[in-house]
Design an enzyme around this catalytic site. Structure first.
Site, PDB file in Angstrom:
ATOM      1  N   HIS A   1       0.860  -1.191   0.000  1.00  0.00           N
ATOM      2  CA  HIS A   1       0.000   0.000   0.000  1.00  0.00           C
ATOM      3  C   HIS A   1       0.894   1.238   0.000  1.00  0.00           C
ATOM      4  CE1 HIS A   1      -3.315   2.588   0.317  1.00  0.00           C
ATOM      5  NE2 HIS A   1      -4.068   1.912   1.180  1.00  0.00           N
TER       6      HIS A   1
ATOM      7  N   HIS B   1      -2.830   6.995  -0.979  1.00  0.00           N
ATOM      8  CA  HIS B   1      -3.893   7.556  -0.132  1.00  0.00           C
ATOM      9  C   HIS B   1      -3.408   8.247   1.132  1.00  0.00           C
ATOM     10  CE1 HIS B   1      -6.459   4.170  -2.116  1.00  0.00           C
ATOM     11  NE2 HIS B   1      -6.173   5.166  -2.958  1.00  0.00           N
TER      12      HIS B   1
ATOM     13  N   TYR C   1      -0.969   7.341   3.251  1.00  0.00           N
ATOM     14  CA  TYR C   1      -0.407   6.510   4.306  1.00  0.00           C
ATOM     15  C   TYR C   1       1.121   6.566   4.245  1.00  0.00           C
ATOM     16  CZ  TYR C   1      -5.213   4.990   4.893  1.00  0.00           C
ATOM     17  OH  TYR C   1      -6.564   4.970   5.117  1.00  0.00           O
TER      18      TYR C   1
END
Length: 353
Positions: free
Chosen positions: A156, A159, A161
């Site tokens: 990931h 977004h 993070y």
């Protein structure tokens, strides 16, 4: 609709998929104390039985003290959590499915009221020792994914993070080797994470990375404002070992740069030559904010998606809310039974249906 391209096989390295449809990662936060439950295994295996080509798990965190922002987000470390994930992947495989975990660190996005024990770390700058251990823990979770029998993994990096916080000049104000004025310089942390993961899993195991321009902190944020800047962002990640780029947009049909109708996934494929996944309100007319408000949720028109897929702008299509609310979405689309599709509502997020 002629959906033949959507239901054609996809093969890359060790990853053999029956169709081009990916279940997008969606945080459910229903793993008590971070341990995946039998209910989670059923949730994912129902999608596998219903012919989702590739399932990507909700974000599951590495072994760092501030890696999660909600207590019941699943862990991807520790014997008990990994046994829970072993149960998940075994049930998915029993239904003929393929699956990869999304490996995650939330960075400075902690919901301190819910998770107070790490609240004090929210404003802390990671030391070099912190960074080095974080890279090791990404690699450890990646190796665990391969050892448990998962078919691929996703990092990931989107977004807002942790990895994205290093990319973004709005959050990366470091003055050492992990900062810099250019995206190319701020890419270093992500590149080192990918290299460590590649070393841990070997050459044949498929590594996906999810990226976005937008942030939950700023929907209008952009990391790369030109194709040249996107090259400086994506090509080092490819060279480090990324196989597939998962390109998150709020609306997949929106062009990335002026002068071309290519979306983010289209540009990523053009720049890197690697397979890409498009995602962003697939199966819904409106974006996720309007869907939560009950607006723009018409879901039968996939013509624009299919036009771009037939043109080979991208290779795979990630579907989130539509599959969350209707685990038989893939089968209904394949059969042309669009009138039977279930509506998405925010209530769908509260249950593992």
């Amino acid at each position: 609709m002629n959906t033949d391209s959507l239901f054609s096989p996809f093969i890359y390295k060790n990853l053999h998929l029956k169709n081009r449809i990916v279940m997008a990662p969606m945080t459910r936060a229903q793993s008590a104390a971070g341990i995946p439950t039998p209910e989670m295994a059923g949730y994912y295996s129902r999608r596998a039985a219903s012919e989702v080509g590739l399932i990507l798990s909700e974000g599951t965190v590495i072994n760092r003290p501030a890696s999660k922002n909600l207590l019941n987000i699943p862990n991807f470390y520790g014997d008990e959590a990994l046994q829970g994930w072993k149960n998940v992947i075994d049930q998915v495989h029993a239904e003929g499915g393929k699956m990869g975990p999304q490996i995650w660190h939330v960075g400075d996005t902690r919901m301190n009221k819910e998770y107070p024990e790490v609240a004090m770390e929210a404003a802390a700058t990671m030391s070099i020792a912190d960074i080095e251990d974080t890279i090791r823990q990404f690699a450890a979770s990646a190796k665990a994914a391969k050892d448990l029998g998962f078919d691929c993994l996703e990092i990931h990096g989107a977004h807002g993070y942790l990895i994205d916080q290093f990319f973004w000049e709005g959050t990366n104000t470091r003055t050492d080797e992990y900062g810099g004025k250019t995206l190319k310089e701020r890419n270093r942390f992500a590149v080192e994470v990918v290299k460590a993961i590649r070393a841990a899993v070997g050459e044949d195991f498929t590594i996906i990375i999810r990226l976005s321009q937008w942030k939950q902190q700023d929907y209008k944020a952009r990391l790369a404002t030109t194709p040249a800047e996107m090259e400086e962002w994506l090509l080092p990640l490819k060279d480090a070992g990324v196989d597939i780029f998962h390109c998150s947009q709020r609306r997949f049909w929106e062009p990335e740069f002026e002068g071309s109708d290519l979306n983010f996934a289209g540009w990523a494929k053009k720049i890197t030559g690697q397979p890409t996944i498009t995602v962003g309100s697939v199966g819904l007319k409106g974006d996720f904010l309007s869907a939560f408000a009950g607006e723009g949720t018409e879901k039968t028109d996939l013509s624009e998606l299919l036009r771009r897929l037939d043109r080979q702008d991208f290779d795979l299509v990630a579907v989130g809310r539509a599959i969350l609310s209707d685990y038989q979405w893939v089968q209904k689309i394949k059969a042309g039974n669009t009138e039977e599709l279930s509506d998405f509502s925010a209530e769908s997020l509260k249950v593992l249906y």
